[in-house]
Design a protein around this motif. Structure first.
Motif, PDB file in Angstrom:
ATOM      1  N   PRO A   1       0.831  -1.203   0.000  1.00  0.00           N
ATOM      2  CA  PRO A   1       0.000   0.000   0.000  1.00  0.00           C
ATOM      3  C   PRO A   1       0.869   1.258   0.000  1.00  0.00           C
ATOM      4  O   PRO A   1       0.550   2.241  -0.649  1.00  0.00           O
ATOM      5  CB  PRO A   1      -0.795  -0.117   1.292  1.00  0.00           C
ATOM      6  N   LEU A   2       1.989   1.186   0.729  1.00  0.00           N
ATOM      7  CA  LEU A   2       2.878   2.344   0.803  1.00  0.00           C
ATOM      8  C   LEU A   2       3.430   2.660  -0.587  1.00  0.00           C
ATOM      9  O   LEU A   2       3.515   3.816  -0.986  1.00  0.00           O
ATOM     10  CB  LEU A   2       4.015   2.030   1.781  1.00  0.00           C
TER      11      LEU A   2
ATOM     12  N   VAL B   1      -0.653  11.956   3.163  1.00  0.00           N
ATOM     13  CA  VAL B   1       0.177  10.809   3.534  1.00  0.00           C
ATOM     14  C   VAL B   1       0.954  10.318   2.312  1.00  0.00           C
ATOM     15  O   VAL B   1       2.119   9.923   2.413  1.00  0.00           O
ATOM     16  CB  VAL B   1      -0.693   9.682   4.130  1.00  0.00           C
TER      17      VAL B   1
ATOM     18  N   ALA C   1       4.880   9.765   2.075  1.00  0.00           N
ATOM     19  CA  ALA C   1       5.465   8.484   1.683  1.00  0.00           C
ATOM     20  C   ALA C   1       6.460   8.675   0.542  1.00  0.00           C
ATOM     21  O   ALA C   1       7.544   8.071   0.546  1.00  0.00           O
ATOM     22  CB  ALA C   1       4.360   7.510   1.278  1.00  0.00           C
TER      23      ALA C   1
ATOM     24  N   ALA D   1      -0.371  17.086   8.067  1.00  0.00           N
ATOM     25  CA  ALA D   1      -0.293  16.018   7.052  1.00  0.00           C
ATOM     26  C   ALA D   1      -0.099  14.660   7.723  1.00  0.00           C
ATOM     27  O   ALA D   1      -0.563  13.634   7.230  1.00  0.00           O
ATOM     28  CB  ALA D   1       0.843  16.297   6.077  1.00  0.00           C
TER      29      ALA D   1
ATOM     30  N   ALA E   1      -3.335  12.225   9.534  1.00  0.00           N
ATOM     31  CA  ALA E   1      -4.083  11.120   8.922  1.00  0.00           C
ATOM     32  C   ALA E   1      -3.466   9.775   9.307  1.00  0.00           C
ATOM     33  O   ALA E   1      -4.179   8.782   9.512  1.00  0.00           O
ATOM     34  CB  ALA E   1      -4.084  11.284   7.406  1.00  0.00           C
ATOM     35  N   VAL E   2      -2.115   9.748   9.434  1.00  0.00           N
ATOM     36  CA  VAL E   2      -1.425   8.516   9.820  1.00  0.00           C
ATOM     37  C   VAL E   2      -1.782   8.156  11.255  1.00  0.00           C
ATOM     38  O   VAL E   2      -2.194   7.033  11.561  1.00  0.00           O
ATOM     39  CB  VAL E   2       0.104   8.709   9.721  1.00  0.00           C
TER      40      VAL E   2
ATOM     41  N   TRP F   1      10.313   8.457   8.189  1.00  0.00           N
ATOM     42  CA  TRP F   1       9.569   9.305   9.123  1.00  0.00           C
ATOM     43  C   TRP F   1       9.234   8.544  10.393  1.00  0.00           C
ATOM     44  O   TRP F   1       8.892   7.361  10.336  1.00  0.00           O
ATOM     45  CB  TRP F   1       8.232   9.744   8.523  1.00  0.00           C
TER      46      TRP F   1
ATOM     47  N   LEU G   1       5.014   5.475   9.162  1.00  0.00           N
ATOM     48  CA  LEU G   1       4.049   6.099   8.264  1.00  0.00           C
ATOM     49  C   LEU G   1       2.810   5.232   8.041  1.00  0.00           C
ATOM     50  O   LEU G   1       1.831   5.682   7.457  1.00  0.00           O
ATOM     51  CB  LEU G   1       4.740   6.400   6.921  1.00  0.00           C
ATOM     52  N   GLN G   2       2.857   3.982   8.524  1.00  0.00           N
ATOM     53  CA  GLN G   2       1.683   3.125   8.379  1.00  0.00           C
ATOM     54  C   GLN G   2       0.920   2.965   9.688  1.00  0.00           C
ATOM     55  O   GLN G   2       0.036   2.120   9.789  1.00  0.00           O
ATOM     56  CB  GLN G   2       2.103   1.766   7.809  1.00  0.00           C
TER      57      GLN G   2
END
Lengths: 385, 485
Positions: free
Chosen positions: A74-75, A99, A103, B89, B92-93, B183, B343-344
């Motif tokens: 997904p990333l 996001v 990414a 930004a 959302a994560v 990040w 980031l996930q």
């Protein structure tokens, strides 16, 4: 002569070249200068070829390749959804909004870190340590003047894998804290390209990779991300946090080019000052000849506004403004009558002078001015003189 | 001037926390201005959000007029990597991650953040930040008193438990290591983005920092004798160790040489308590000393510390972790204990310390999960973990009690009886004093009289001498045949 090789190298990264386009698209091309027929480089100067040969302890090209082959996560689809143009726009000073943009930034930052790390070195001169960056395949290293201290003395260069090699200090400009060194051995050293610090803009994203606190074998290099906060010919301020040992280490732009050299820090985490890389190109001949000039005391600069006052006036009226200087960036104009500086009432040149002298460089201050019949408050970041 | 502004970003971040999603930059900028400026009128004028240009560059300015007529010209933008636009930004994560960041208070104010690790109320945090009875503020806003189930002094982790059945546990990232430059995001309580950074160094072991007593020993003395303090206000001096004290035990282990003492202290870290048994004037004393860090005694370490704290407050316990990744988030010490997200929205670590200007440490998911098993086992309850220290302190208390009974109390009664004797002789002394005063008066009179007589005698002697020399003059004249007139 090295200066001839380097200066073309500088002109290669022309400002109008889309810098990050190929970075997201290809595996290892981020730092490869675009081909330019006017300035042919000898084969061994090709940084791409060079980095493939000499990165011994990491295999950046392979890593990227395998990442590209793995099933799309997904990333990865987020990363792919951001256009190279948008990514370039962000890195040149914009705030990321989504996001997906974060990414895409991350993928690019990781890649630049892999690409440039082999060029970063630890420097040991006498009892003290600093950092530096190799900028030519024949062993020239940029560092801070205060790291090498004196011209023509022996030094030890350590790479991130701990391998150590002899080097010699060359020239120092103590007025700006630049220093040059050269490896003693002839080898095809890994290096990073020099960029153009004159094109840096506030907001632009940058990286520093160095050895804070000195070389630590079980730690290695330390990566920090930040943005350019202000640019002057004497120093670039970023929020890439630095500490002792980082001195002399490189500030990279998002093309993996060296745009600054870590020099000094202030009392806030956003006060990290780097020597603009252009000074090295401008003084290369003197530095290469191991000349030492200037005075470190000039580094403790007083703050500078970049303006001239009307001489024949009882009140404090701006007669001229240095383009791109702090006054210019703050929105001051010729004819403005300064009545307050950082909370102090300004009645004459003397009171302005003493108010300025109480403020360090790179400090945000408030000015109140009269412009025609308007009274205006504005903020200004002091520069360095 | 620097004191017009906070020497760190703490305040700026404080503002962005409250203006998380929307107003953002104007507020943040406004804060800069208010802190940079001492004009009350201007400050007052600024307390209204100002629409902001979203486009680039430093050219045209937004202006606004305040009541007094001063316009506020805004040309600058905030360019920090963690300005509120950038932070939003990341929201959302963080918003899609489990709501697993909680606040820990001492009943009144925040002392740490915590990481929810089970649905039924287990929370991990940084042990050394706990004081008193911790209260956990849950995402729901409930304040619940927590029990401390276990303490891991090595990794500085504590497992807390509240009565609750419906919490969202953290989702640890497993498998591959995150890459350098990735990040990392630290959330505040309520899963709001607080600060960001990137991974600076892959996980490694962070060796424990040596602690310092702040004493110098006499190399010529027999045994371990304190010769001097090695700085101002050193831990030894503050605890009441005196120059000349002879150290005979550290934590009940005998020490016979300087090397023994150094070895014993080298095993402890800043913030640790050690009990020194010393001999002084034939007495034996047990003194607890809380060790400081080396900056206190070593000029090089002091200079490093000075740089490390430029714009940064550091955690007191900041070394000695088995596996920690290093990132460049400017964490404030009391915001340690919570999860560090990728980031996930997976946790890549648990924030355990702000260790320097450029480094924050997070314990790795595998280490945290391994330690969690031990913390749950009941082998690391506070009573077990601190048993040794409690025993040591109990021994010290016993020693002090017996010293009071055996040495000090007898001395006290001696002093008391002497005091009593003296107090009883009071009237006698009064009488003697009166007598003496009379005598003195008498003597003064006598002296005065004698002085008078002496003066009179002097006068007579003088007269006789004059007559004598007159006679001698006459004799001389007679010898020369001159008849005196």
């Amino acid at each position: 002569m090295i200066a001839l090789l380097l200066l073309p190298g500088l002109s290669l990264q022309a400002q109008d070249q889309p810098p990050t386009t190929e970075a997201t698209a290809s595996d290892d091309g981020a730092g490869t200068p675009p081909a330019d027929d006017d300035t042919p480089l000898p084969a061994e100067q090709d940084p791409a070829a060079n980095s493939d040969e000499s990165s011994t302890d990491e295999t950046p090209a392979d890593e990227s390749a395998s990442a590209a082959e793995s099933p799309v996560s997904p990333l990865q689809s987020l990363i792919d959804s951001v256009s190279p143009d948008r990514l370039r726009e962000i890195f040149s000073g914009d705030d990321p909004q989504t996001v997906a943009e974060l990414a895409a930034m991350q993928a690019h930052i990781q890649k630049i870190v892999r690409q440039v790390s082999p060029s970063v070195v630890n420097i040991e001169v006498g009892p003290s340590q600093g950092s530096g960056v190799m900028v030519t395949s024949d062993g020239f290293i940029l560092t801070a003047g205060h790291v090498i201290m004196r011209p023509e003395i022996d030094a030890k260069i350590r790479f991130r894998d701990g391998a150590s090699h002899p080097a010699r200090t060359l020239g120092i400009n103590r007025d700006i804290d630049s220093g040059l060194m050269r490896m003693s051995q002839e080898e095809n050293w890994s290096y990073a390209e020099m960029g153009d610090s004159a094109t840096l803009k506030p907001g632009q994203w940058v990286l520093t990779i160095a050895h804070p606190g000195g070389f630590q074998p079980d730690r290695g290099l330390v990566v920090r991300l930040g943005r350019v906060q202000s640019v002057a010919s004497t120093g670039i301020r970023t929020d890439c946090a630095l500490v002792g040992g980082d001195s002399g280490g490189p500030l990279f732009d998002m093309d993996g080019r060296v745009v600054g050299i870590n020099s000094r820090i202030g009392d806030q985490i956003v006060k990290n000052i780097h020597v603009p890389v252009n000074t090295f190109a401008e003084t290369w001949d003197r530095l290469e000849k191991a000349e030492a000039w200037g005075n470190m005391r000039n580094l403790a600069r007083s703050s500078w506004l970049g303006l001239t006052l009307e001489a024949e006036s009882d009140v404090v009226i701006i007669a001229a403004i240095v383009p791109g200087g702090p006054a210019d960036l703050a929105g001051l104009e010729v004819g403005d009558h300064i009545i307050e500086f950082n909370g102090a009432k300004i009645t004459n040149r003397g009171s302005l002078g003493s108010a300025i002298s109480r403020v360090p460089a790179y400090e945000l201050v408030t000015l109140v001015i009269r412009r025609g019949d308007r009274q205006i408050a504005l903020e200004l970041e002091t520069g360095e003189r | 001037m620097s004191h017009h502004r906070e020497p760190s970003l703490g305040l700026v971040r404080g503002v962005t926390r409250h203006s998380e999603q929307g107003v953002s930059t104007a507020w943040q900028r406004l804060h800069w201005l208010t802190r940079a400026c001492s004009s009350a009128a201007l400050v007052a004028a600024l307390v209204a959000p100002v629409p902001l240009r979203a486009d680039d560059d430093m050219t045209p300015a937004t202006t606004e007029t305040q009541e007094s007529g001063t316009e506020v010209l805004r040309v600058r933008r905030t360019f920090e990597r963690d300005n509120s636009q950038v932070l939003s930004a990341f929201q959302a994560v963080i918003g899609s991650a489990p709501n697993c960041t909680v606040e820990i208070t001492d009943g009144q104010k925040r002392i740490a953040l915590g990481t929810v690790v089970s649905t039924d109320g287990e929370v991990l945090t940084k042990a050394s930040l706990l004081s008193g009875l911790p209260t956990i503020v849950l995402p729901s806003g409930e304040h619940l008193e927590a029990a401390i189930l276990g303490i891991d002094v090595v990794e500085d982790l504590a497992l807390l438990k509240v009565e609750h059945q419906d919490l969202q546990p953290v989702r640890w990232r497993d498998g591959d290591l995150p890459e350098l430059g990735s990040w990392v995001i630290t959330a505040d309580y309520g899963q709001q983005v607080q600060s960001i950074g990137v991974i600076s160094v892959l996980p490694r072991s962070i060796p424990k920092e040596r602690g310092a007593l702040g004493i110098r020993m006499d190399p010529d003395a027999e045994g371990v004798v304190i010769a001097a303090y090695s700085g101002d206000d050193t831990p030894a001096e503050k605890a009441g160790i005196r120059i000349g004290d002879r150290v005979i035990e550290v934590n009940d282990e005998p020490v016979e040489s300087m090397v023994d003492l150094q070895t014993a202290i080298a095993q402890a870290s800043p913030g640790d308590a050690v009990i020194l048994t010393v001999e002084r004037d034939g007495n034996t004393l047990a003194i607890q000393v809380i060790l400081a860090n080396l900056a206190l005694i070593d000029p090089n370490a002091r200079q490093r510390e000075m740089q490390e704290t430029l714009g940064a407050d550091l955690s007191i316990v900041r070394t000695g972790f088995s596996q920690a990744l290093q990132h460049d988030t400017p964490l404030s010490p009391m915001n340690c204990g919570g999860p560090l997200f990728d980031l996930q929205g997976n946790a890549v670590g648990l924030n355990i310390a702000r260790a320097g200007r450029v480094n924050s440490y997070s314990l790795t998911p595998s280490l945290v999960q391994e330690r969690l098993t031990s913390l749950r086992s009941g082998e690391l309850t506070p009573e077990t973990v601190f048993a040794e220290r409690i025993t040591r302190l109990t021994t010290a208390v016993t020693r002090l009690t017996s010293r009071i009974a055996e040495e000090l109390e007898p001395k006290l009664s001696e002093v008391d009886s002497e005091l009593k004797t003296l107090q009883e002789s009071e009237p006698m002394r009064e009488a003697a004093l009166e007598e003496a005063e009379k005598l003195l008066e008498e003597l003064r009179k006598q002296i005065s009289a004698l002085n008078d007589s002496r003066q009179e005698l002097d006068g007579r002697i003088q007269a006789i001498k004059e007559r004598q020399s007159e006679y001698e003059r006459q004799i001389e004249q007679l010898r020369r045949g001159v008849l005196p007139r």
